[in-house]
Write an enzyme that holds these catalytic residues in place. Structure first.
Site, PDB file in Angstrom:
ATOM      1  N   LYS A 168     -39.926  -7.811  47.648  1.00  0.00           N
ATOM      2  CA  LYS A 168     -38.841  -7.408  46.761  1.00  0.00           C
ATOM      3  C   LYS A 168     -38.002  -6.337  47.439  1.00  0.00           C
ATOM      4  O   LYS A 168     -38.535  -5.484  48.150  1.00  0.00           O
ATOM      5  CB  LYS A 168     -39.419  -6.819  45.461  1.00  0.00           C
ATOM      6  CG  LYS A 168     -38.477  -6.914  44.284  1.00  0.00           C
ATOM      7  CD  LYS A 168     -38.645  -8.245  43.578  1.00  0.00           C
ATOM      8  CE  LYS A 168     -37.751  -8.389  42.380  1.00  0.00           C
ATOM      9  NZ  LYS A 168     -38.083  -9.591  41.588  1.00  0.00           N
TER      10      LYS A 168
ATOM     11  N   GLY B  68     -33.058  -7.908  25.156  1.00  0.00           N
ATOM     12  CA  GLY B  68     -32.218  -7.941  26.362  1.00  0.00           C
ATOM     13  C   GLY B  68     -31.477  -9.255  26.488  1.00  0.00           C
ATOM     14  O   GLY B  68     -32.069 -10.311  26.615  1.00  0.00           O
ATOM     15  N   VAL B  69     -30.126  -9.179  26.431  1.00  0.00           N
ATOM     16  CA  VAL B  69     -29.335 -10.406  26.510  1.00  0.00           C
ATOM     17  C   VAL B  69     -28.440 -10.378  27.749  1.00  0.00           C
ATOM     18  O   VAL B  69     -27.220 -10.430  27.666  1.00  0.00           O
ATOM     19  CB  VAL B  69     -28.533 -10.671  25.215  1.00  0.00           C
ATOM     20  CG1 VAL B  69     -29.469 -11.161  24.133  1.00  0.00           C
ATOM     21  CG2 VAL B  69     -27.789  -9.433  24.732  1.00  0.00           C
ATOM     22  N   GLY B  70     -29.072 -10.316  28.909  1.00  0.00           N
ATOM     23  CA  GLY B  70     -28.362 -10.427  30.182  1.00  0.00           C
ATOM     24  C   GLY B  70     -28.208 -11.900  30.535  1.00  0.00           C
ATOM     25  O   GLY B  70     -28.119 -12.750  29.636  1.00  0.00           O
TER      26      GLY B  70
ATOM     27  N   VAL C 260     -30.192 -14.090  31.593  1.00  0.00           N
ATOM     28  CA  VAL C 260     -31.258 -14.979  31.119  1.00  0.00           C
ATOM     29  C   VAL C 260     -31.300 -15.029  29.590  1.00  0.00           C
ATOM     30  O   VAL C 260     -31.305 -16.107  28.991  1.00  0.00           O
ATOM     31  CB  VAL C 260     -32.634 -14.537  31.669  1.00  0.00           C
ATOM     32  CG1 VAL C 260     -33.744 -15.428  31.117  1.00  0.00           C
ATOM     33  CG2 VAL C 260     -32.641 -14.570  33.193  1.00  0.00           C
TER      34      VAL C 260
HETATM   35  N1  PHE Z   1     -35.346 -12.360  40.966  1.00  0.00           N
HETATM   36  C1  PHE Z   1     -36.100 -13.560  41.059  1.00  0.00           C
HETATM   37  C2  PHE Z   1     -37.431 -13.420  40.342  1.00  0.00           C
HETATM   38  O1  PHE Z   1     -37.853 -12.334  39.985  1.00  0.00           O
HETATM   39  C3  PHE Z   1     -36.374 -13.894  42.475  1.00  0.00           C
HETATM   40  C4  PHE Z   1     -35.490 -14.867  43.156  1.00  0.00           C
HETATM   41  C5  PHE Z   1     -35.718 -15.083  44.464  1.00  0.00           C
HETATM   42  C6  PHE Z   1     -34.507 -15.593  42.520  1.00  0.00           C
HETATM   43  C7  PHE Z   1     -34.984 -15.983  45.163  1.00  0.00           C
HETATM   44  C8  PHE Z   1     -33.784 -16.514  43.212  1.00  0.00           C
HETATM   45  C9  PHE Z   1     -34.013 -16.696  44.529  1.00  0.00           C
HETATM   46  O2  PHE Z   1     -38.110 -14.393  40.141  1.00  0.00           O
END
Ligand code: PHE
Length: 355
Positions: free
Chosen positions: A78, A181-183, A185
């Site tokens: 990450k 949370g309404v981002g 997703v």
């Molecule tokens: N942020 C995404 C997650 O936590 C990780 C991700 C990686 C999304 C690569 C798209 C591509 O799952």
């Protein structure tokens, strides 16, 4: 910070202090056991540097489990960019470019995509210097675009699997779902739930966003702290982590927790706390794996959007059903069951992908 790294079970963390933007950058690589580390880049203002490092370390670990459970030959990592409040747009762009070259310096050991605080447009900028190690650029730039709708589809599927387990029926008509949370997703999830006739309630810490969603979709909006006490069938945390803890769990009035946020449990014991309260928990790294699965599938395996949707649905359905089953037969909480499933895959020799 030394203690955080010492106690971490991951492989490495690289650090850069970006002087022009006064931002701390961490790239945490938790495991490359199954392949190069892939994980999103989170960008936000943290209360302090330690909190940013801690977030990077924990989120990287979550990615290891996410990829293993999803059956991908990828490791966990990450990126965290800890910005200071009020970063100007141009300065932000420059920072992203410098971040791209930092990613590039890892020579393919770490690949990235969007996460909280970053978008596909940001990936286009990071890719200027970070290519070919950047996923989910905009379609105009040749990427597969925003993972949000696929993450939402995965959470939606998880809610159906959970409803079937709890009520013997996956349909959601009349079921009450509370979204925190309404981002990118949360908003997509609302649409999918409404199409199925579910009753949707939500909250968001950003008052302007909350007011907008409230008027646009005609939904009931709760003030952020109310979410923990409001009766519902499913509580869906789709914002920050750590929301399931010793303070909030006793307050919950739901039958299940199924959401998109990473690291929903403040501590591993919180999974037990939920179990003791009779609340079924869909482990976050399973429920929220849809975006990651779809983007990597489309960009490295040539899946169409339709194929990606089918894979997301199938993978999550199979994994979550197995985990619920395993939790019951082995008498463990569902988070432990999910980790056992992922550990089996991690313990094997480099497994070939089931897909
Ligand atoms: N942020 C995404 C997650 O936590 C990780 C991700 C990686 C999304 C690569 C798209 C591509 O799952």
């Amino acid at each position: 910070m030394e203690a955080l790294i010492r106690e971490w079970d991951g492989e490495s963390v690289t650090v850069r202090f970006d002087k022009p933007a006064e931002a701390w950058i961490f790239i945490a690589i938790h495991s490359t056991r199954l392949g190069p580390a892939i994980g999103g880049t989170r960008m936000k203002a943290y209360p302090n540097v330690q909190a940013a490092l801690q977030d990077a370390l924990r989120l990287a670990g979550g990615m290891t489990y996410k990829w293993a459970a999803a059956g991908f030959e990828a490791g966990g990592g990450k990126g965290v960019i800890a910005i200071s409040e009020g970063l100007e747009p141009e300065a932000r762009v420059e920072l992203l470019r410098r971040y791209g070259s930092f990613v590039h310096n890892h020579k393919g050991l770490f690949l990235t995509g969007p996460d909280l605080g970053t978008s596909s447009e940001d990936m286009d900028i990071i890719a200027e210097t970070g290519n070919p190690y950047v996923f989910a650029r905009t379609p105009a730039a040749g990427g597969a675009g925003n993972p949000g709708p696929f993450t939402a589809l995965g959470v939606f599927t998880s809610i159906q699997v959970t409803a079937e387990r709890l009520f013997g029926d996956p349909t959601l008509g009349g079921k009450r779902v509370l979204i925190q949370g309404v981002g990118s997703v949360g908003r997509e999830l609302i649409k999918l739930l409404q199409q199925q006739g579910a009753e949707v309630l939500f909250s968001d810490v950003d008052e302007a966003v909350a007011a907008h969603v409230c008027s646009e979709l005609g939904l009931q909006c709760l003030i952020p702290d109310e979410v923990y006490d409001s009766p519902c069938d499913i509580f869906a945390p789709c914002a920050v982590g750590g929301v399931l803890n010793e303070k909030t769990i006793p307050r919950l009035r739901c039958r299940a927790v199924v959401g998109a946020a990473n690291n929903q449990l403040a501590n591993p014991e919180d999974a037990l706390r939920l179990r003791e309260r009779g609340i079924l928990y869909a482990p976050d790294f399973i429920a929220n794996s849809g975006g990651a699965i779809a983007i990597i599938g489309m960009e490295t395996r040539g899946w169409s959007r339709e194929e990606a949707e089918a894979k997301v649905t199938q993978t999550i359905k199979d994994n979550l059903s197995r985990i619920f089953e395993l939790g019951e037969t082995e008498g463990v909480d569902t988070d432990e069951a999910a980790r056992r499933l992922a550990d089996q895959r991690l313990a094997g020799t480099k497994h070939s992908d089931p897909t």
